[in-house]
Design a protein around this motif. Structure first.
Motif, short mmCIF file in Angstrom:
data_model
loop_
_atom_site.label_atom_id
_atom_site.label_comp_id
_atom_site.label_asym_id
_atom_site.label_seq_id
_atom_site.Cartn_x
_atom_site.Cartn_y
_atom_site.Cartn_z
N LYS A 176 0.85 -1.20 0.00
CA LYS A 176 0.00 0.00 0.00
C LYS A 176 0.88 1.25 0.00
CE LYS A 176 -3.66 2.49 2.43
NZ LYS A 176 -4.57 2.54 3.60
N LYS A 177 0.51 2.20 -0.84
CA LYS A 177 1.25 3.45 -0.92
C LYS A 177 1.12 4.23 0.39
CE LYS A 177 1.79 1.80 -4.78
NZ LYS A 177 3.04 1.05 -4.97
N GLN A 178 2.22 4.83 0.80
CA GLN A 178 2.23 5.61 2.04
C GLN A 178 2.15 7.11 1.77
OE1 GLN A 178 2.07 3.88 5.01
NE2 GLN A 178 1.80 2.27 3.45
N TYR A 179 1.69 7.47 0.57
CA TYR A 179 1.59 8.84 0.16
C TYR A 179 0.33 8.98 -0.69
CZ TYR A 179 3.25 6.93 -4.23
OH TYR A 179 3.37 6.18 -5.37
N ALA A 180 -0.03 10.22 -0.98
CA ALA A 180 -1.13 10.50 -1.89
C ALA A 180 -0.58 11.28 -3.07
CB ALA A 180 -2.23 11.30 -1.19
N VAL A 181 -1.37 11.37 -4.12
CA VAL A 181 -0.97 12.15 -5.28
C VAL A 181 -2.04 13.20 -5.56
CG1 VAL A 181 -0.62 12.12 -7.78
CG2 VAL A 181 0.47 10.39 -6.34
N LEU A 182 -1.58 14.44 -5.72
CA LEU A 182 -2.46 15.52 -6.14
C LEU A 182 -2.28 15.74 -7.64
CD1 LEU A 182 -1.68 18.19 -3.36
CD2 LEU A 182 -3.28 16.27 -3.25
N GLY A 183 -3.37 15.79 -8.36
CA GLY A 183 -3.33 16.16 -9.77
C GLY A 183 -3.81 17.58 -9.89
N LEU A 184 -2.90 18.54 -10.00
CA LEU A 184 -3.22 19.96 -9.84
C LEU A 184 -3.43 20.68 -11.17
CD1 LEU A 184 -0.52 20.83 -7.14
CD2 LEU A 184 -2.95 20.40 -6.74
N ASN B 195 -0.44 19.94 -18.67
CA ASN B 195 -1.83 20.36 -18.51
C ASN B 195 -2.40 19.91 -17.16
OD1 ASN B 195 -2.38 17.63 -18.85
ND2 ASN B 195 -3.00 17.87 -20.98
N ARG B 196 -1.65 19.09 -16.45
CA ARG B 196 -1.95 18.75 -15.06
C ARG B 196 -0.63 18.43 -14.37
NH1 ARG B 196 -6.52 17.71 -12.12
NH2 ARG B 196 -7.87 17.51 -13.96
#
Length: 588
Positions: free
Chosen positions: A181-189, A244-245
């Motif tokens: 399981k990933k221990q981080y998150a990803v923001l798509g800004l 673009n993101r």
């Protein structure tokens, strides 16, 4: 907590120089070892589809494990050393192989990437969102976030655990299966800017994003499987271009409250802060962030702790400005005021007086402050106490107009504020030519030249060896009513000079109301600014006057600025008159 900026090294090229201590028992060549006893065993762990690198619910397939990827392993049941596991094969599924001290049923934690940090327990893994140090084909490498999906694999901090199985014969082998399981998150800004009711996506023009007030470093504790010691007030930097993101890896946070600082290719800076968002591990958040252009020069000049605004208060019907009630805003330039040609709109049956822009106001009036129709002449506050930072009634009819219009971020200056301003700045009187109009005004600069004095044009301030001004007779003491300068003693200001301090334009006033032919008094030559203080007469009209700040050109002489001085004229005028307001900033 501050980590060393070298976050250790992945055990790759230097592995030959580092060895682990094994337990006294070993199942190697000894079939009689009890499977429930801890022994050094060859460990094989299957990593299934759930373990693909950098899959965080993105709309892409992410990056797959690569042959030679290095994983850390630790016995969570009987903690020992940090061990190394190597990926055999590549793709969505792979096997991890290595050796570990374990017994049947022991819980083994698996962490990606495998890295050693100097100076403390190796099972405490230092990780950073600014420096991704991972193994590529068995070799350590360091990366920075660049906003691309592909770059996320270098910040792929993943963890899983498995209870290993050892054969009943005390086999030299242990096996397990784990989903990481990933221990981080990803923001798509995406970043947008709204101007004049039009929203524009500026994402592709972004060259750098700085996120402050976020965790940028942390420690992952292998024996508990928890993320600890996050540096909550850190900064994550992302240099990028033409996307673009923009994809950014961040630590999970129950109160994610970043401040964004966005720089674009045209050298503009935008900023915004958000707060109170929950960001969970192994999640993807596509977010559109509306930012505002950051103007490096603030709209005020601070003098002795008071933030004097650079611009007059104005009202324009239909105008919407962030942080202000509809219609209200600050002037665009320090010398700006409405109707320099004195061509005020006439008020008649076809003209709505509330739909006319204006920037002189009655004292203490809020609800009809800018409306100069003759019918509203008597609509002013009758307060007998100061009104700075006050709304005097529940329906916001009377009070401090600057305080109300700015949603409590600005206020009316008091008489004492004006006195302190003059005492702690050098005053210069003069004019600026704008669009064919000569606008007279007083300029106050905290330059240390002659604070508390007005310096006429052509006069150089002289001091003795102790720094005492020796030619005070050639200067004019600030706030002395009746002190005047001739036309030849006035400065011809440049815009650059005015921007060094606080300039009050002589915007004129309106005292005589005439709906059919409204007229300003001395526009461009005489300035009168309201204070927040009432002047209390001793007769039955004690609530009809207030103090003002006065200056300007009358005839061939310029009367220097003064406040609270009865010899100045118009020092405590009728509250029915409409004068300028120069607000003081009290916001954050």
């Amino acid at each position: 907590m501050t980590f060393k900026k070298i976050y250790g090294i992945i055990l790759g090229a230097v592995v030959a120089g580092l060895t682990s201590c094994s337990s006294e028992l070993s199942s190697e060549g000894n079939a009689t070892v009890n499977p429930n006893q801890t022994a050094r065993r060859a460990l094989t762990i299957a990593v299934g589809d759930g373990g693909t690198r950098s899959v965080v619910s993105l709309e892409t397939n992410g990056n797959k494990w690569e042959n030679g990827d290095l994983f850390g392993a630790a016995n969570m049941t009987t903690p020992g050393n940090l061990e190394k596991l190597t990926a055999k094969g590549s793709g969505a599924s792979t096997k991890l192989e290595g050796n570990i001290d374990c017994a049947n049923g022991d819980k083994i934690g698996v962490f990606f990437p495998y890295k050693l940090s100097t100076g403390h327990d190796q099972k405490l893994v230092e990780i950073s969102m600014n420096n991704g140090i991972v193994s590529t084909n068995g070799s350590p490498a360091e990366y920075k976030q660049n906003g691309t999906i592909e770059n996320l694999k270098y910040f792929d901090y993943s963890f899983g655990s498995t209870n290993v199985q050892v054969g009943a014969d005390g086999s030299a082998k242990a096996t397990g299966s784990v989903n990481m399981k990933k221990q981080y998150a990803v923001l798509g800004l995406k970043f947008t800017v709204t101007k004049n009711s039009t929203t524009t996506d500026i994402t592709e023009n972004v060259k750098k994003v700085t996120m402050s007030n976020v965790a940028d470093e942390a420690v992952f504790k292998m024996v508990t499987g928890t993320l600890e010691n996050k540096s909550e007030l850190g900064t994550i930097n992302i240099e990028t271009s033409n996307l673009n993101r923009i994809y950014v890896a961040v630590f999970p946070d129950n109160n994610f409250s970043p401040k964004f600082n966005v720089e674009t290719n045209d050298n503009k800076t935008y900023t915004v802060s958000i707060s109170g968002k929950k960001v969970e591990a192994a999640a993807y958040y596509p977010i559109t962030v509306e930012v505002k252009e950051y103007i490096p020069n603030p709209p005020y000049v601070e003098v002795e702790g008071v933030k004097w605004g650079k611009y007059n208060l104005q009202y324009t019907p239909g105008k919407k400005t962030d942080g202000w009630e509809d219609g209200y805003h600050l002037a665009a330039n320090p010398w700006d005021y409405f109707y320099p040609d004195n061509n005020m709109p006439k008020i008649n049956g076809s003209v709505d007086p509330d739909a006319i822009k204006f920037d002189r106001f009655r004292w203490g009036d809020i609800s009809k402050a800018h409306n100069y129709a003759n019918a509203n002449r008597e609509h002013y506050s009758k307060s007998t106490t100061g009104i700075s930072e006050k709304i005097l009634d529940s329906n916001s009819e009377f009070g401090d107009l600057a305080y109300y219009a700015s949603k409590h971020n600005w206020r009316l200056p008091t008489m004492d504020d004006f006195k302190k301003l003059m005492a702690n700045t050098t005053q210069y009187a003069g004019y600026i030519d704008v669009g064919g109009h000569r606008v007279y005004g007083s300029l106050f600069i905290p330059d240390g030249v002659a604070h508390g004095y007005a310096v006429p044009n052509g006069v150089s301030v002289q001091r003795n060896a102790s720094g005492v001004i020796t030619n005070k007779g050639q200067l004019k003491e600030s706030n002395k009513g009746g002190m005047k300068l001739s036309e030849s003693q006035l400065y011809a200001f440049t815009k650059e000079r005015i921007n060094e301090g606080i300039f009050f334009p002589a915007a004129g006033t309106i005292g005589a109301y005439n709906d059919g032919d409204p007229e300003l008094i001395y526009p461009g030559k005489r300035g009168i600014y309201w204070t927040a203080d009432p002047h209390l007469r001793t007769d039955n009209k004690k609530d009809t006057q207030a103090y003002s700040f006065v200056f300007g050109m009358l005839g061939s002489q310029y009367s220097l600025s003064t406040v609270g001085n009865p010899t100045a004229g118009n020092d405590f005028p009728p509250r029915t008159d409409m004068y300028s307001i120069r607000p003081i900033y009290i916001g954050n």
